[in-house]
Write an enzyme that holds these catalytic residues in place. Structure first.
Site, PDB file in Angstrom:
ATOM      1  CG  HIS A 275      -0.069   1.777  -2.421  1.00 20.05           C
ATOM      2  ND1 HIS A 275       0.037   2.925  -1.683  1.00 20.05           N
ATOM      3  CD2 HIS A 275      -0.682   0.876  -1.610  1.00 20.05           C
ATOM      4  CE1 HIS A 275      -0.480   2.740  -0.486  1.00 20.05           C
ATOM      5  NE2 HIS A 275      -0.935   1.496  -0.408  1.00 20.05           N
ATOM      6  CD  GLU A 276      -2.224  -2.458  -2.688  1.00 21.23           C
ATOM      7  OE1 GLU A 276      -1.702  -3.112  -1.749  1.00 21.23           O
ATOM      8  OE2 GLU A 276      -3.098  -1.594  -2.500  1.00 21.23           O
TER       9      GLU A 276
ATOM     10  CG  HIS B 210       1.326  -2.556   1.189  1.00 19.93           C
ATOM     11  ND1 HIS B 210       1.633  -2.015   2.420  1.00 19.93           N
ATOM     12  CD2 HIS B 210       0.300  -1.798   0.695  1.00 19.93           C
ATOM     13  CE1 HIS B 210       0.835  -0.988   2.668  1.00 19.93           C
ATOM     14  NE2 HIS B 210       0.034  -0.823   1.633  1.00 19.93           N
TER      15      HIS B 210
END
Length: 599
Positions: free
Chosen positions: A386-387, A390
């Site tokens: 997820h990170e 980003h």
């Protein structure tokens, strides 16, 4: 968790010397920046002297903002790595003060610019062709022109912002500092103070008595203070509606969405599609009842784990898995992931004083750093990808856009991260052969979808209804809010409000209702990510190229046009139907696994 950060291997710490080589270098830059910002006020009243002057001041403002971001990032990340260090607390305070100084120094910019007519701006463009590099930047500002007040009115409204935000601040103080939650018993039989932080873990307890106790303890407090919370929320909603009316918007929702240039149709399309697919959520709730062997499922059972299977991943294993899974996006993407994982971008493990949670950060001139608090779990593998999503979005944007467009709209912020999560889910399902592990992965996905699409849409629908009610003259009493919320909750989960009395007070503990139409973006982002992940994994090669084009676009265009580069029209219900189709397929599969286990 390590008590001493200095004993942690450097390979598991982010390398902030790539931002500033030393603390002394940071202090020198902060001092220089403060001095330069202090001189900016002399430009007030001169922005429109000529096209050349508009270009000069615009570029100076952007250059100072760029340096300020870098200064702030270093200070905040040094502080986050150990919040007990007084030196870095002071650094962060200084950086925050610099932002306030910057905002004050350039308070003249937008009012002066927006006093310019489109005809006169065209003359400036002809006189100073270099201004065309900022065409979209100016266009976004001019689109707000009809909602900008006179300078005197703007000053009055700006001066009232602290008052208009007071109800939200009162909520935060009441909710985080003043209310005392009861003492409850955890699964180890220990008496502990119930907190906002441990509430969900207690709601995930295998022992139903623990879940019920925590649920009743939490919501009994909100029942006790329901009238105070109703007043803070009512006042906040009135403030949203008042500011929208003053600025000549038809509604608070139109005003809020206009900040990202999102048409209200996107919001309406989401709510319509979610309501159409509520039978899927009801099916999942019934399945929970079956797996948990309950004939009276309650709201406090919605977080109970259905799977008893653990899928542990060490950080090294997770890093390898993430690189392998994300390689589907091509060599350009994989090269940057490898760099992120090996070049000091990630702060991995917990240490005493470290900020909790996880995030991706950085500024235009730094690496897209990631903060983790690693535990060897499947959830943490999902957090890593997820990170990384980003960070890759930020990296591609910064590499391909000038500073003025080197960020991306909040409306799009969660799409790249959750696209990675969806790719991981699908890849794990392709690889796994053990039924219990497959069950755990499916359950993880369905719970994430439930919490991010259905639940956030429920919040969004409630938010819209209370703003409309206030606009129509309805008083938002605690009875009105609680009855409305109870009806919505029953519609969404299919669980009778009479059997779940305390859930009617859940609205009182949701901070997002003070954020002015923010929550819908969680739902649209997750659904869009499911659509894009499906295209990436099973579509044509050009689908991956289009996805990378979206990652590279930054703020160079309006958010809906940027995501169209990935082949996604978010005003059309099709992307939502695709996402719900994936949810339905995985629900079917989970039901079949349960039938297989029962036979």
């Amino acid at each position: 968790m390590s008590d001493n950060r200095s004993q942690m291997a450097k390979e598991y710490q982010w390398d902030l010397t790539t931002v500033f080589a030393t603390d002394e270098a940071w202090e020198a830059e902060a001092e220089n920046l403060s001095a330069e910002i202090a001189t900016a006020g002399r430009y007030a009243g001169h922005l429109l002297d000529s096209g050349d002057k508009l270009l000069e001041i615009t570029e100076m403002q952007l250059a100072l903002s760029r340096r300020l971001e870098k200064v702030y990032v270093y200070a905040s990340m040094r502080n986050d790595q150990d919040t007990t260090v007084a030196k870095y607390q002071e650094f962060q305070s200084k950086a925050t003060a610099l932002y306030a100084q910057f905002s004050e120094a350039f308070a003249f910019y937008e009012p002066e610019l927006l006093s310019l007519s489109q005809e006169d701006f065209a003359v400036f463009l002809a006189e100073t062709p270099a201004l065309s590099a900022y065409s979209h930047f100016f266009d976004k500002l001019f689109k707000q022109q009809s909602h900008v007040l006179s300078q005197a009115e703007e000053e009055l409204l700006a001066g009232a912002q602290e008052i208009l935000g007071a109800a939200g601040e009162t909520f935060e103080v009441l909710d985080n500092a003043d209310i005392v939650l009861p003492v409850v018993t955890n699964e180890a039989g220990q008496e502990i103070q119930l907190t906002h932080g441990n509430f969900i873990s207690l709601m995930e307890a295998k022992d139903r008595k623990i879940r019920k106790q925590a649920y009743e303890a939490m919501y009994s407090v909100y029942e006790q203070y329901q009238h105070t919370y109703a007043k803070t929320l009512q006042t906040t909603v009135k403030g949203h509606n008042y500011q929208a009316r003053v600025r000549k918007y038809s509604s608070a929702r139109e005003a809020a969405l206009s900040a990202n240039f999102i048409p209200e149709k996107v919001y309406d399309t989401l709510i319509k599609a979610v309501n159409k697919h509520l039978p899927l959520l009801h099916r999942y709730i019934k399945l929970r009842e079956r797996v948990l062997e309950l004939d009276d499922l309650k709201m406090y059972d919605l977080y109970a784990p259905l799977s008893q299977t653990e899928l542990p991943f060490t950080y090294q294993e997770a890093r390898g898995k993430a690189e392998k899974v994300l390689s589907i996006l091509g060599s350009e993407y994989s090269e940057r992931v490898h760099r992120a994982f090996n070049d000091g971008w990630i702060d991995v493990y917990e240490n005493k004083g470290k900020r909790s949670g996880a995030y991706s950060g950085g500024s235009y001139d730094t690496n897209a750093f990631m903060l983790l608090n690693w535990q060897d779990t499947l959830d943490n593998l999902f957090t890593l990808v997820h990170e990384t999503g980003h960070s890759m979005h930020s990296t591609f944007t910064r590499e391909n856009q000038p500073y003025v467009y080197g960020d991306y709209s909040i409306f799009l912020a969660e799409i790249a991260s959750t696209t990675n999560e969806n790719i991981l889910t699908e890849t794990l399902l392709q690889e796994v052969t053990d039924d219990s592990q497959r069950f755990a992965i499916l359950n993880h996905y369905l719970d994430a979808f439930k919490g991010t699409v259905f639940r956030q849409a429920q919040f969004a629908e409630f938010e819209q209804l209370i703003h409309e009610a206030d606009q129509n003259g309805e008083v938002l009493t605690s009875d009105f809010l609680s009855n409305l919320y109870a009806d919505l909750n029953e519609k969404y989960y299919g669980l009778a409000k009479e059997d779940n009395h305390l859930i009617r007070y859940e609205w009182a503990r949701i901070p997002h209702f003070y954020y002015n139409y923010y929550v819908y973006q969680y739902a649209t982002g997750f659904a869009a990510a499911g659509y894009l992940a499906d295209k990436i994994m099973y579509g044509q090669p050009e689908d991956k190229d289009r996805y990378l084009a979206y990652l590279k676009a930054g703020n160079s265009d309006y958010a809906l046009k940027v995501i169209q580069k990935a082949g996604l029209d978010m005003t059309n219900e099709a992307y939502l139907d695709t996402a719900f189709g994936v949810f339905a397929d995985r629900l079917d599969e989970l039901e079949k696994l349960i039938q297989k286990a029962d036979s």
